[in-house]
Scaffold this active site. Sequence first.
Site, PDB file in Angstrom:
ATOM      1  N   ASP A 181       0.992  -1.144   0.287  1.00 63.15           N
ATOM      2  CA  ASP A 181       0.014   0.395  -0.221  1.00 63.15           C
ATOM      3  C   ASP A 181       1.292   0.855   0.326  1.00 63.15           C
ATOM      4  O   ASP A 181       1.930   1.536   0.100  1.00 63.15           O
ATOM      5  CB  ASP A 181      -0.984   0.106   1.414  1.00 63.15           C
ATOM      6  CG  ASP A 181       0.189  -0.433   2.580  1.00 63.15           C
ATOM      7  OD1 ASP A 181       0.451  -0.972   2.487  1.00 63.15           O
ATOM      8  OD2 ASP A 181      -0.706   0.808   3.516  1.00 63.15           O
ATOM      9  N   GLU A 224      -0.436  -1.096   5.456  1.00 67.27           N
ATOM     10  CA  GLU A 224       1.482  -0.710   7.215  1.00 67.27           C
ATOM     11  C   GLU A 224       1.242   0.933   6.476  1.00 67.27           C
ATOM     12  O   GLU A 224       1.264   1.819   7.829  1.00 67.27           O
ATOM     13  CB  GLU A 224       2.374  -1.048   6.154  1.00 67.27           C
ATOM     14  CG  GLU A 224       3.768  -0.339   7.000  1.00 67.27           C
ATOM     15  CD  GLU A 224       4.407   1.157   6.977  1.00 67.27           C
ATOM     16  OE1 GLU A 224       5.226   1.072   8.113  1.00 67.27           O
ATOM     17  OE2 GLU A 224       3.524   2.001   5.709  1.00 67.27           O
TER      18      GLU A 224
HETATM   19 ZN    ZN Z   1       6.631   2.840   3.849  1.00 66.11          ZN
END
Ligand code: ZN
Length: 367
Positions: free
Chosen positions: A66, A119
Amino acid sequence: MNDYAVQLLTRMLEIYSPAGKEEEISNFLANEMERLGFNVRKDHVRNVIGEVGNGKPTLLLCGHMDTILGRIPVRMENGKLYGRGAVDAKAPLAAMIVASSMLAKKLSNRILMAGVVEEEGSSKGIKQLMKDGVTSDYAIFGEPSGTDKITIGYKGSLLLKITCETQTGHSAAPWLYENAIERAFDLWKEIKEIHLEKEKQDSHFYSINSALIRMTGGKVTSKVPSKCDMHIDLRVPPQFTSQEVYSEVASKIDRYQSVNPEVSVALKIRDRTEPFEVDPQSPLVRAFSWSVRKVRHTSAMLLRKTGTGDMNLFGRALNIPSITYGPGDSHLDHTLNENVDIQDYLDSIQVYREAIRRLIKLDENNR
Ligand SMILES: [Zn+2]
């Protein structure tokens, strides 16, 4: 291999994948890793896990799929590839995939290559791997450290919400009442000064840092504010746990309360992450330092960063040597100028590959 590596990264950048919207990139990487010879599975949050080899030690290579929000047109300019995620962290992820696939056929150990989700935010992806019992002997996280640098530590963080309440009345007679906003700010100034004995004040990494990140209070005109919420972000160095820092804040508040009985104070933990630092003498750090020297003809710089990363969670929970390494300048993270130098990217693939080989040797000698 170089052409393929550039092509892979370009295609990964062309797939827009802000946190929570990783379906397309997750399918793409699953297919791609299968073609490269990995045994691929997906878990139910859409992490992609490719496996090659078997035998000890197991290495986990982990990067996030992501990015933050905001598209950047993908383009190559003066040897630099631009795109959202070019630095944070698709170049590191692509480089790890290419490097481990190059080693796949000659491996005497097991590599788990994971592309994880979210994340940027909740760390949902890495938490799912841990819930599913994924373990390894070493872990390498792909984030931009720069091709010649190795991140060996991250601080922890402690997010607190503190609420101050007072009796109040008309603001035409403010001398009669306690202003909750002013009192909260007084308390904040005391919290800001919290320092513990084992701290190293001259180091940003080994000292506690605190920031007031939000303050709200007051509702109507003509009334002295009776309530104020403060959100405070404390960064925790590796010689402490977040609990030790929390206890210090709690006793500071107790002392404040006993001298200021007219203010009532409530303290809540909103989130916490423990700090993590790997021993620089670990075979993992030595292998990467050796490899940087071999590929780049320079000494690797060891970084200790004041942010947090997925390494904090995994390395700490499993208590295994972990580092963060990857091409790219982390100052470009989350900017509109995200780009990675292609030569740095290609060199990082060699660094990963040589480091993994070296690590397996060092680990054998240690057994
Ligand atoms: Zn990162």
